[in-house]
Design an enzyme around this catalytic site. Structure first.
Site, short mmCIF file in Angstrom:
data_model
loop_
_atom_site.label_atom_id
_atom_site.label_comp_id
_atom_site.label_asym_id
_atom_site.label_seq_id
_atom_site.Cartn_x
_atom_site.Cartn_y
_atom_site.Cartn_z
N ILE A 149 -4.80 1.43 -0.33
CA ILE A 149 -5.93 1.59 0.99
C ILE A 149 -5.39 0.22 1.50
O ILE A 149 -5.63 -0.68 2.46
CB ILE A 149 -6.87 1.61 0.19
N GLY A 150 -4.37 0.11 0.57
CA GLY A 150 -3.51 -1.37 1.66
C GLY A 150 -2.32 -1.68 0.42
O GLY A 150 -1.45 -0.85 -0.21
N GLY A 152 1.34 -4.17 1.11
CA GLY A 152 2.03 -5.20 0.99
C GLY A 152 3.68 -5.58 1.11
O GLY A 152 3.88 -4.22 1.20
N TYR A 154 5.78 -6.71 -1.01
CA TYR A 154 5.53 -5.88 -2.80
C TYR A 154 5.22 -4.79 -3.56
O TYR A 154 5.37 -4.79 -4.73
CB TYR A 154 5.82 -7.78 -3.70
N ASP A 156 1.84 -1.62 -3.35
CA ASP A 156 0.83 -0.85 -2.97
C ASP A 156 -0.65 -1.21 -3.42
O ASP A 156 -0.79 -1.54 -5.02
CB ASP A 156 1.58 0.88 -2.84
N VAL A 157 -2.08 -1.34 -2.93
CA VAL A 157 -2.88 -0.68 -3.22
C VAL A 157 -3.83 0.63 -3.22
O VAL A 157 -3.71 1.31 -2.56
CB VAL A 157 -3.34 -2.04 -2.66
N ASP A 267 -2.51 -15.29 3.44
CA ASP A 267 -2.76 -13.24 4.27
C ASP A 267 -3.91 -13.05 3.89
O ASP A 267 -4.52 -11.73 3.80
CB ASP A 267 -1.64 -12.42 3.21
#
Length: 460
Positions: A149-150, A152, A154, A156-157, A267
């Site tokens: 779902i996201g 970044g 460094y 992953d979410v 962010d």
């Protein structure tokens, strides 16, 4: 201020943070101190330290180090975290021809952190959970790409669901060297463990087995970005958008002014605003967040991190980071709520550059999301558009503080500074303002800078 005095100031700040149990460094230093005592007592013929000495290491902190083996492993984490703190000293630009300090990097960090148990190290709060890697894998369907779902710099979410039916978001650090992953993990952990506000994401636990994972509470609604720009966009009525704007502003006021130390998120974007079941916003992802000591007006960073479309001019021109960096990004977020457009569209068109002429002409009907039709409160729309216009001002000095933003969103348009505040702000005319005033900045240069940053990011 020359480079030597800036260096000394940061060293002084580091020492102060070590003595403050409410700061991330203070908590981690206290834990490391206790770990050192435990290690020394188990390997020495001397009598063990008395109870008072150990209690002093624990005083006024929630940190506990109970297991020697885990303490040894976490000690490596602390050393890397401390080394990263020292690296930040080099972010002060050297003046008068002084050479920047040389920091040696240890490339031999041990990546094998499996089997470490969170509760052997920290007891932040009774509700904090220590997840096993099997818990996380089952919840996320073995980190299925469909559950991402996201993303970044460094990490992953992933979204997941626990056996009892609770939805979670799992931030999995996957990129960078072991040193970088460790530094990012500890930096974010040190911040989120001390953040507690209705409009910040709820941190519920960690997993340090098979990698580094941070676990947060998640609602079925997911993020603002997924609702605003995805198939569920129809759910975001005007009243909900307005409440999201106000709640996010409240969360930023807390980070900037309500915490023990000022936190710059760095962010703020639609994807980093989670929505609860009743559409209350919660700021998440503190991976890029920075603590800003009260003695400093700003940070200087040399590495561009964040999300294209939300960068403040002073950040991508000069690497300057302070509260007004978040204010600019919040202004972009307001434009997204108003227009329904992303910060950068598929053709890389900037929402800010598209909206500015309309804001200047006060063409609010051309700005408002067509999917809303006439279903919006005109007075609230005017508040949001005027506030967004102030937040995305090229000059950081002319942008309001987040506490002023809240007042503007509430309709208190008579927000004025006291003479003392005005004097302080004149004295704080830095660096970001002077540098921006020294060049003519327009749309062409804005796009040119974005293109150059994009090239650097893709090449790295």
């Amino acid at each position: 201020m020359n480079s030597a005095s800036a260096h000394d100031l940061r060293l002084l700040e580091v020492d102060k943070e070590k003595q403050d149990p409410k700061s991330p460094r203070g908590a981690l230093e206290a834990c490391l101190t206790r770990c050192s005592i435990s290690s020394a007592s188990s390997s020495s013929d001397d009598p063990p330290p008395n109870r008072e000495a150990i209690d002093n290491a624990d005083a006024d902190t929630d940190v506990q180090c109970k297991n020697h083996r885990a303490s040894s492993n976490w000690g490596k984490f602390f050393k890397l975290w401390k080394r990263r703190s020292m690296k930040r000293l080099s972010s002060f630009p050297p003046l008068s021809g002084a050479a920047p300090p040389i920091i040696k990097q240890n490339k031999s960090a041990d990546p094998n952190m499996n089997g470490m148990v969170l509760h052997d190290i920290y007891d932040f709060q009774s509700s904090l959970q220590n997840f096993s890697i099997s818990d996380i894998e089952i919840a996320t369907d073995n980190f299925s790409p469909e559950n991402i779902i996201g993303r970044g710099g460094y990490a992953d979410v992933y979204q997941g669901i626990l056996p009892e039916g609770k939805l979670i978001a799992v931030k999995r650090l996957t990129k960078g060297t072991p040193d970088e992953q460790t530094a990012e993990f500890l930096s974010e952990l040190g911040i989120i463990a001390h953040v507690d506000h209705p409009n910040t994401a709820k941190f519920i636990g960690c997993c340090i087995e098979g990698g580094m994972h941070l676990v947060f509470r998640l609602s079925p609604l997911g993020s603002l970005g997924s609702l605003l720009h995805g198939p569920s966009k129809y759910k975001l009525t005007w009243s909900r958008r307005y409440n999201v704007a106000l709640g996010t502003a409240d969360g930023l006021v807390y980070l900037h002014e309500g915490c023990q130390r000022r936190i710059i998120h760095r962010d703020i974007k639609a994807d980093n605003i989670l929505l609860t079941e009743d559409f209350q916003p919660q700021i998440c992802d503190f991976g890029l967040a920075k603590w800003l000591p009260k003695q400093l007006t700003h940070h200087n960073v040399s590495k561009f991190e964040g999300t294209f479309g939300y960068f403040a001019p002073e950040y991508f021109m000069h690497g300057i980071v302070d509260e007004k960096t978040d204010v600019f990004a919040f202004g972009v977020l307001l434009l997204e709520l108003i227009t329904g457009h992303p910060a950068l569209d598929e053709s890389q068109q900037s929402l800010v550059l598209w909206a500015k002429p309309l804001l200047e002409r006060k063409a609010i009907k051309e700005l408002v999301d067509p999917s809303l039709g006439d279903e919006y409160n005109r007075e609230e729309l005017i508040r949001l558009t005027s506030t967004a216009s102030l937040c995305i001002d090229q000059s950081s000095l002319l942008r309001p503080r987040m506490s002023q933003v809240v007042e503007l969103l509430l309709g208190h348009e008579d927000v004025v500074m006291t003479p003392r505040e005005a004097k302080i702000k004149m004295m704080q005319r830095t660096y970001s303002e002077e540098l921006l005033d020294s060049v003519e900045y327009n749309s062409t240069k804005y796009l040119g800078d974005l293109d150059r940053i994009r090239e650097v990011a893709l090449a790295s």
